[in-house]
Motif scaffolding. Sequence first.
Motif, PDB file in Angstrom:
ATOM      1  N   CYS A 171       0.849  -1.108   0.013  1.00 51.98           N
ATOM      2  CA  CYS A 171      -0.052  -0.004  -0.089  1.00 51.98           C
ATOM      3  C   CYS A 171       0.742   1.431  -0.127  1.00 51.98           C
ATOM      4  N   GLU A 172       0.758   2.080  -1.087  1.00 50.64           N
ATOM      5  CA  GLU A 172       1.567   3.228  -1.126  1.00 50.64           C
ATOM      6  C   GLU A 172       0.962   4.471  -0.944  1.00 50.64           C
ATOM      7  N   ILE A 173       1.338   5.128  -0.008  1.00 50.50           N
ATOM      8  CA  ILE A 173       0.219   6.451   0.455  1.00 50.50           C
ATOM      9  C   ILE A 173       1.335   7.618  -0.378  1.00 50.50           C
ATOM     10  N   TYR A 174       0.644   8.394  -1.448  1.00 51.23           N
ATOM     11  CA  TYR A 174       1.520   9.448  -2.134  1.00 51.23           C
ATOM     12  C   TYR A 174       1.042  10.739  -1.270  1.00 51.23           C
ATOM     13  N   TYR A 224      -2.747  -6.415  10.528  1.00 46.57           N
ATOM     14  CA  TYR A 224      -2.766  -7.308   9.392  1.00 46.57           C
ATOM     15  C   TYR A 224      -1.459  -7.599   8.520  1.00 46.57           C
ATOM     16  N   GLY A 225      -0.538  -6.558   8.904  1.00 52.52           N
ATOM     17  CA  GLY A 225       0.732  -7.055   8.454  1.00 52.52           C
ATOM     18  C   GLY A 225       0.954  -6.380   6.773  1.00 52.52           C
ATOM     19  N   VAL A 226       0.258  -5.103   6.600  1.00 52.96           N
ATOM     20  CA  VAL A 226       0.215  -4.712   5.285  1.00 52.96           C
ATOM     21  C   VAL A 226       1.370  -4.001   5.225  1.00 52.96           C
ATOM     22  N   THR A 227       2.256  -4.074   3.943  1.00 57.49           N
ATOM     23  CA  THR A 227       3.512  -3.398   3.671  1.00 57.49           C
ATOM     24  C   THR A 227       3.101  -2.067   3.364  1.00 57.49           C
ATOM     25  N   LEU A 228       3.557  -1.037   4.112  1.00 56.12           N
ATOM     26  CA  LEU A 228       3.050   0.486   3.973  1.00 56.12           C
ATOM     27  C   LEU A 228       4.137   1.266   3.526  1.00 56.12           C
ATOM     28  N   VAL A 229       4.108   2.044   2.660  1.00 55.85           N
ATOM     29  CA  VAL A 229       5.157   3.128   2.096  1.00 55.85           C
ATOM     30  C   VAL A 229       4.372   4.303   2.043  1.00 55.85           C
ATOM     31  N   VAL A 230       4.993   5.551   2.402  1.00 56.01           N
ATOM     32  CA  VAL A 230       4.694   6.756   2.423  1.00 56.01           C
ATOM     33  C   VAL A 230       5.691   7.538   1.603  1.00 56.01           C
ATOM     34  N   ARG A 231       5.288   8.031   0.284  1.00 57.90           N
ATOM     35  CA  ARG A 231       6.131   8.623  -0.745  1.00 57.90           C
ATOM     36  C   ARG A 231       5.568   9.648  -1.306  1.00 57.90           C
TER      37      ARG A 231
END
Length: 612
Positions: A171-174, A224-231
């Motif tokens: 999940c990528e948060i832009y 839930y162990g979601v791979t999370l990235v903020v970019r």
Amino acid sequence: MALIVQKYGGTSVGSVERIQAVAQRVKQAVDAGNSLVVVVSAMGKTTDGLVKLAHEISKNPSRREMDMLLSTGEQVSIALLSMALQELGQPAVSMTGAQVGIVTEAAHTRARILSIETERLERHLNHGEVVVVAGFQGISNSDDLEITTLGRGGSDTSAVALAAALKADVCEIYTDVPGILSADPRLVPDAQLMTEITSDEMLELASLGAKVLHPRAVEIARNYGVTLVVRSSWTDDPGTRVISPTPQPRPLEGLEIAQPVDAVEFDTDQAKVSLLRIPDRPGVAARLFGEIADQNLDIDLIIQSIHEGNTNDIAFTVTQQSLKRAEAVAAAIAPALRNHADPAYGEAEVMVERAIAKVSIAGAGMIGRPGVAAQMFSTLANAGVNIQMISTSEVKVSCAIAAADCDRAIAALCDAFEVSSSPAQLETFKAHDEAMPPVRGVALDLNQAQLAIRHVPDRPGMAAKIFRLLAEHAISVDMIIQSQRCRLKEGCVTRDIAFTVARADADAAKAALEAAAPELGCGEVTVNRAIAKVSAVGIGMIGRPGVAAQMFQALAKEQINILMIATSEIKISCVVDEAEGVRSLQAVHAAFGLGGNPQVSVHAQREGAVFQ
Ligand code: ADP
Ligand code: ASP
Ligand code: MG
């Protein structure tokens, strides 16, 4: 081929050009062979504009109508982004929360997600379409299928919940900053980008005012162990990864409400030192904890309650082995803390309790779920356990109790939360390498108010009653502090209890408490809205003496008076005067060496696009 959920915030879709740029980025990811679900916020400041309109019509608009109104913002951006994708030749379809089947509680303006249907999404994805989903909204599980919203900033939560439900690869948060920084770059220009942060640290920062991520989004990622990235949506830089431990498998049903507590923890090796009647002026906490740090003593919890007249109480816990030295430092300093301003208050007094235990419930989203702390307090009350100190944080609620009560408390808590117990896991953190900085980030919350209830009878069950009442009004509470000083009122031993709430909840909290005060036997309820809460967060502060002292010294150097102190294992929060909030944040950030070169890239990005 990966399944990616991307989320674009308001500024990232703030204009036609920005929407077109987002469409390009999405198409690139699809062309690279990925399936994409894209969550978008309302354009720019649309939601703020809608809130303003509502308040021009009504001082107290109905929550249902607010949801009806605010959910329109996202509906505009999903349609426009889908059109922009179609213009690029990329099949896309927009969907509202209701159309997807993002099912929530019926609680308007702050609904939590109960479940997400994935079938319709998957059908579109299988047809090679990008699905563009409206963030921040859902549909209630009640018969009348009401439109609900998740609370301001809630599109992050929509995105991470979708990623959990779809078992997406990432999940990528832009957003409009390069990632998660050591402080809000709008307030601290030399804040540094982190490449990684643990979900526990991020949960604390987010709930303490770092609005780069919605706390509930981090909670879901952790659970839930979601791979999370903020970019950044302006560059291709990798941004910040939010690291979660591998979670126990948990059902997707009841997504945001199921099992808030993972474990009960205890630490029976604690003792408490209290200093009563210390002067309410800058530098006192800095001096006390500075001298304790000089002795290399590790402090666990620290609380400083609201002042009474012009004096404060401070209490802290140490291991039983350190008690003698900690007591000696406190006793040596007490005569020097004579209250010159009002000699009637005399000298500070030192009190110790040798056999204290700390029992904690650990999980994610403790503050965001007001009923959880209240349930802990009532469980302890029903077991006849008196609570001496309370420490709240997003990942843990801890109570200091008499050591003799510990076994009973653990049994009752395990039973109430249906989990097993274990000794506190601090040793594993202590083993962290020395290179880990004690503080990873600092945050400022200017939207808090302080409430105090005077003369609360000192008997088990009072905290439970007070915080249950607030939970029933859906009011989240932080920094709960019971004064150490007891006062007799009409033959009854009483203490004051102070805490902080979101400023928007202050009136409701006051009214609820005032209505209940006669029955509870409590005194006056006071509110101070002009406060700021400045916090330092880091897993590296565990087992490292002197971190709190460093924070207090940074504030003392700036002549900033601390109104309240509360710590948990990985955070230290101080309430200061509102007017001194930003200066406090900057001072604490600098004191922990978090600053660097001003973020040139942040400034470049902001130009025109971000800080209009
Ligand atoms: P979006 O509309 O993309 O969701 P938000 O305004 O909700 O964006 O969140 C991004 C903002 O969060 C940044 O512009 C920044 O000012 C603020 N912020 C606060 N604390 C931090 C932090 N520690 N790191 C990065 N940004 C932060
Ligand atoms: N548009 C909503 C808000 O401004 C949700 C979001 O952007 O996350 O709060
Ligand atoms: Mg946001």
